[in-house]
Design a protein around this motif. Structure first.
Motif, PDB file in Angstrom:
ATOM      1  N   LEU A 137       0.805  -1.219   0.000  1.00  0.00           N
ATOM      2  CA  LEU A 137       0.000   0.000   0.000  1.00  0.00           C
ATOM      3  C   LEU A 137       0.843   1.277   0.000  1.00  0.00           C
ATOM      4  CD1 LEU A 137      -2.858  -0.939   2.500  1.00  0.00           C
ATOM      5  CD2 LEU A 137      -3.080  -0.531   0.035  1.00  0.00           C
ATOM      6  N   ILE A 138       2.021   1.198   0.608  1.00  0.00           N
ATOM      7  CA  ILE A 138       2.873   2.392   0.655  1.00  0.00           C
ATOM      8  C   ILE A 138       3.987   2.349  -0.388  1.00  0.00           C
ATOM      9  CG2 ILE A 138       2.351   2.845   3.073  1.00  0.00           C
ATOM     10  CD1 ILE A 138       5.141   1.747   3.788  1.00  0.00           C
ATOM     11  N   GLY A 139       3.966   1.305  -1.233  1.00  0.00           N
ATOM     12  CA  GLY A 139       4.939   1.227  -2.316  1.00  0.00           C
ATOM     13  C   GLY A 139       6.346   0.891  -1.879  1.00  0.00           C
ATOM     14  N   ARG A 140       6.470   0.197  -0.756  1.00  0.00           N
ATOM     15  CA  ARG A 140       7.790  -0.198  -0.245  1.00  0.00           C
ATOM     16  C   ARG A 140       7.735  -1.695   0.073  1.00  0.00           C
ATOM     17  NH1 ARG A 140       6.944   5.034   1.086  1.00  0.00           N
ATOM     18  NH2 ARG A 140       8.728   6.450   0.943  1.00  0.00           N
ATOM     19  N   TYR A 141       7.845  -2.475  -0.968  1.00  0.00           N
ATOM     20  CA  TYR A 141       7.618  -3.925  -0.880  1.00  0.00           C
ATOM     21  C   TYR A 141       8.634  -4.648  -0.008  1.00  0.00           C
ATOM     22  CZ  TYR A 141       4.580  -2.684  -4.717  1.00  0.00           C
ATOM     23  OH  TYR A 141       3.614  -2.090  -5.473  1.00  0.00           O
ATOM     24  N   SER A 142       9.861  -4.180   0.017  1.00  0.00           N
ATOM     25  CA  SER A 142      10.897  -4.877   0.781  1.00  0.00           C
ATOM     26  C   SER A 142      11.373  -4.055   1.978  1.00  0.00           C
ATOM     27  CB  SER A 142      12.090  -5.197  -0.133  1.00  0.00           C
ATOM     28  OG  SER A 142      12.646  -3.988  -0.638  1.00  0.00           O
ATOM     29  N   ALA A 143      10.566  -3.106   2.409  1.00  0.00           N
ATOM     30  CA  ALA A 143      10.962  -2.238   3.527  1.00  0.00           C
ATOM     31  C   ALA A 143      11.096  -3.053   4.812  1.00  0.00           C
ATOM     32  CB  ALA A 143       9.925  -1.142   3.728  1.00  0.00           C
ATOM     33  N   PRO A 144      12.115  -2.721   5.610  1.00  0.00           N
ATOM     34  CA  PRO A 144      12.193  -3.344   6.940  1.00  0.00           C
ATOM     35  C   PRO A 144      11.114  -2.737   7.825  1.00  0.00           C
ATOM     36  CG  PRO A 144      13.885  -1.677   6.703  1.00  0.00           C
ATOM     37  CD  PRO A 144      13.192  -1.781   5.367  1.00  0.00           C
ATOM     38  N   ARG A 145      11.088  -3.129   9.076  1.00  0.00           N
ATOM     39  CA  ARG A 145      10.111  -2.537   9.989  1.00  0.00           C
ATOM     40  C   ARG A 145      10.327  -1.024  10.041  1.00  0.00           C
ATOM     41  NH1 ARG A 145      10.667  -5.413  15.514  1.00  0.00           N
ATOM     42  NH2 ARG A 145      12.849  -5.188  14.977  1.00  0.00           N
ATOM     43  N   TRP A 146       9.224  -0.288  10.058  1.00  0.00           N
ATOM     44  CA  TRP A 146       9.288   1.168  10.136  1.00  0.00           C
ATOM     45  C   TRP A 146       9.737   1.551  11.537  1.00  0.00           C
ATOM     46  CZ3 TRP A 146       8.337   3.695   5.674  1.00  0.00           C
ATOM     47  CH2 TRP A 146       8.402   5.083   5.724  1.00  0.00           C
ATOM     48  N   GLU A 147      10.596   2.556  11.662  1.00  0.00           N
ATOM     49  CA  GLU A 147      11.057   2.976  12.984  1.00  0.00           C
ATOM     50  C   GLU A 147      10.614   4.401  13.279  1.00  0.00           C
ATOM     51  OE1 GLU A 147      15.171   3.567  15.507  1.00  0.00           O
ATOM     52  OE2 GLU A 147      15.088   2.010  13.975  1.00  0.00           O
ATOM     53  N   LEU A 148      10.033   4.574  14.447  1.00  0.00           N
ATOM     54  CA  LEU A 148       9.583   5.887  14.911  1.00  0.00           C
ATOM     55  C   LEU A 148      10.518   6.362  16.018  1.00  0.00           C
ATOM     56  CD1 LEU A 148       5.784   5.028  15.074  1.00  0.00           C
ATOM     57  CD2 LEU A 148       6.984   6.296  13.266  1.00  0.00           C
ATOM     58  N   ASP A 149      10.907   7.629  15.969  1.00  0.00           N
ATOM     59  CA  ASP A 149      11.885   8.151  16.926  1.00  0.00           C
ATOM     60  C   ASP A 149      11.384   8.080  18.365  1.00  0.00           C
ATOM     61  OD1 ASP A 149      13.648   8.722  14.848  1.00  0.00           O
ATOM     62  OD2 ASP A 149      12.987  10.805  14.682  1.00  0.00           O
ATOM     63  N   VAL A 150      10.235   8.684  18.622  1.00  0.00           N
ATOM     64  CA  VAL A 150       9.675   8.718  19.976  1.00  0.00           C
ATOM     65  C   VAL A 150       8.172   8.472  19.889  1.00  0.00           C
ATOM     66  CG1 VAL A 150       9.294  10.117  22.054  1.00  0.00           C
ATOM     67  CG2 VAL A 150      11.419  10.382  20.758  1.00  0.00           C
ATOM     68  N   VAL A 151       7.695   7.579  20.743  1.00  0.00           N
ATOM     69  CA  VAL A 151       6.264   7.323  20.857  1.00  0.00           C
ATOM     70  C   VAL A 151       5.909   7.462  22.329  1.00  0.00           C
ATOM     71  CG1 VAL A 151       4.417   5.613  20.636  1.00  0.00           C
ATOM     72  CG2 VAL A 151       6.185   5.787  18.864  1.00  0.00           C
ATOM     73  N   GLY A 152       4.917   8.308  22.601  1.00  0.00           N
ATOM     74  CA  GLY A 152       4.460   8.494  23.967  1.00  0.00           C
ATOM     75  C   GLY A 152       2.970   8.196  24.062  1.00  0.00           C
ATOM     76  N   TYR A 153       2.577   7.662  25.196  1.00  0.00           N
ATOM     77  CA  TYR A 153       1.159   7.391  25.423  1.00  0.00           C
ATOM     78  C   TYR A 153       0.780   7.934  26.796  1.00  0.00           C
ATOM     79  CZ  TYR A 153      -3.276   5.070  26.220  1.00  0.00           C
ATOM     80  OH  TYR A 153      -4.600   4.823  26.499  1.00  0.00           O
ATOM     81  N   ARG A 154      -0.333   8.667  26.829  1.00  0.00           N
ATOM     82  CA  ARG A 154      -0.858   9.181  28.092  1.00  0.00           C
ATOM     83  C   ARG A 154      -2.266   8.620  28.259  1.00  0.00           C
ATOM     84  NH1 ARG A 154      -0.262  15.198  28.147  1.00  0.00           N
ATOM     85  NH2 ARG A 154      -2.081  15.093  26.802  1.00  0.00           N
ATOM     86  N   GLY A 155      -2.408   7.750  29.227  1.00  0.00           N
ATOM     87  CA  GLY A 155      -3.673   7.054  29.439  1.00  0.00           C
ATOM     88  C   GLY A 155      -4.806   7.935  29.915  1.00  0.00           C
ATOM     89  N   SER A 156      -4.507   9.018  30.630  1.00  0.00           N
ATOM     90  CA  SER A 156      -5.567   9.856  31.186  1.00  0.00           C
ATOM     91  C   SER A 156      -6.479  10.443  30.119  1.00  0.00           C
ATOM     92  CB  SER A 156      -4.981  10.986  32.042  1.00  0.00           C
ATOM     93  OG  SER A 156      -4.196  11.850  31.242  1.00  0.00           O
ATOM     94  N   ASP A 157      -5.929  10.701  28.933  1.00  0.00           N
ATOM     95  CA  ASP A 157      -6.760  11.219  27.842  1.00  0.00           C
ATOM     96  C   ASP A 157      -6.624  10.383  26.567  1.00  0.00           C
ATOM     97  OD1 ASP A 157      -4.175  12.060  27.377  1.00  0.00           O
ATOM     98  OD2 ASP A 157      -4.666  14.171  27.141  1.00  0.00           O
ATOM     99  N   ASN A 158      -6.011   9.216  26.678  1.00  0.00           N
ATOM    100  CA  ASN A 158      -5.872   8.256  25.584  1.00  0.00           C
ATOM    101  C   ASN A 158      -5.224   8.894  24.351  1.00  0.00           C
ATOM    102  OD1 ASN A 158      -6.076   5.660  24.478  1.00  0.00           O
ATOM    103  ND2 ASN A 158      -8.135   6.024  23.682  1.00  0.00           N
TER     104      ASN A 158
END
Length: 184
Positions: A34-55
């Motif tokens: 779908l994104i046109g990257r057939y042999s791409a490795p896993r996508w890497e995100l620099d920082v992911v944060g989650y705050r449960g109080s407001d989802n």
């Protein structure tokens, strides 16, 4: 871990987020197609944060560029004209939609976040090429509902960190040393 990513992560923790850096997103073969990257490795995100109080699920691309030319508006303008380029999460809608959807599924499946979190994208950057670039990128991000965390945001966050109680993190200690008043 990249020092700039660590700093951004520590600021997010101060704001009530659980934080992970260098988060790998495992795309399926269909998603890669779908994104046109057939042999791409896993996508890497620099920082992911989650705050449960407001989802809220915060995804942050980090570019310090402290000793380089800085973020340039052209990187976003060229993408609007269909020339691709850097900042794929911001500049390529199919990539953004697929990666965000897969990340949410991955986190919900593992129990790391509640279902249907509000996903927010942000770019944390330490330097812009010029004030014109800063203004142009800021307007572009506002138009798209994304957050732009620039050097001003970083300094304000560090000032807040300096005024908090003791935190055993490098950024908090340095902020206190540099930003608190000295003895007279």
């Amino acid at each position: 871990m990249d020092a700039f990513e660590q700093l951004v992560g520590e600021i997010l923790r101060m704001k009530g987020f659980w934080v992970h850096t260098s988060v790998k997103v495992g795309l399926t073969k269909e998603e890669k197609r779908l994104i046109g990257r057939y042999s791409a490795p896993r996508w890497e995100l620099d920082v992911v944060g989650y705050r449960g109080s407001d989802n809220v699920l915060q995804i942050v691309e980090c570019k310090s560029y402290l000793d380089s030319i800085g973020v340039q508006a052209a990187s976003f303008v060229e993408a609007e004209l269909g020339h691709g380029g850097r900042y794929k999460l911001f500049n390529e809608k199919p990539v953004r939609e697929v990666v965000c959807k897969r990340l949410v599924a991955q986190l919900v499946e593992s129990g790391a976040c509640a279902a249907t979190p509000k996903v927010q994208l942000a770019l944390a950057c330490g330097k812009f090429k010029s004030n014109h670039d800063r203004q142009s990128v800021s307007e572009y991000f506002n138009k798209n509902g994304w957050e732009l965390w620039d050097d001003t945001w970083l300094r304000d966050s560090l000032r807040s960190m300096a005024n908090m109680g003791y935190q055993n993190q490098m950024s908090a200690v340095v902020a206190k040393l540099l930003l608190r008043g000295t003895l007279e």
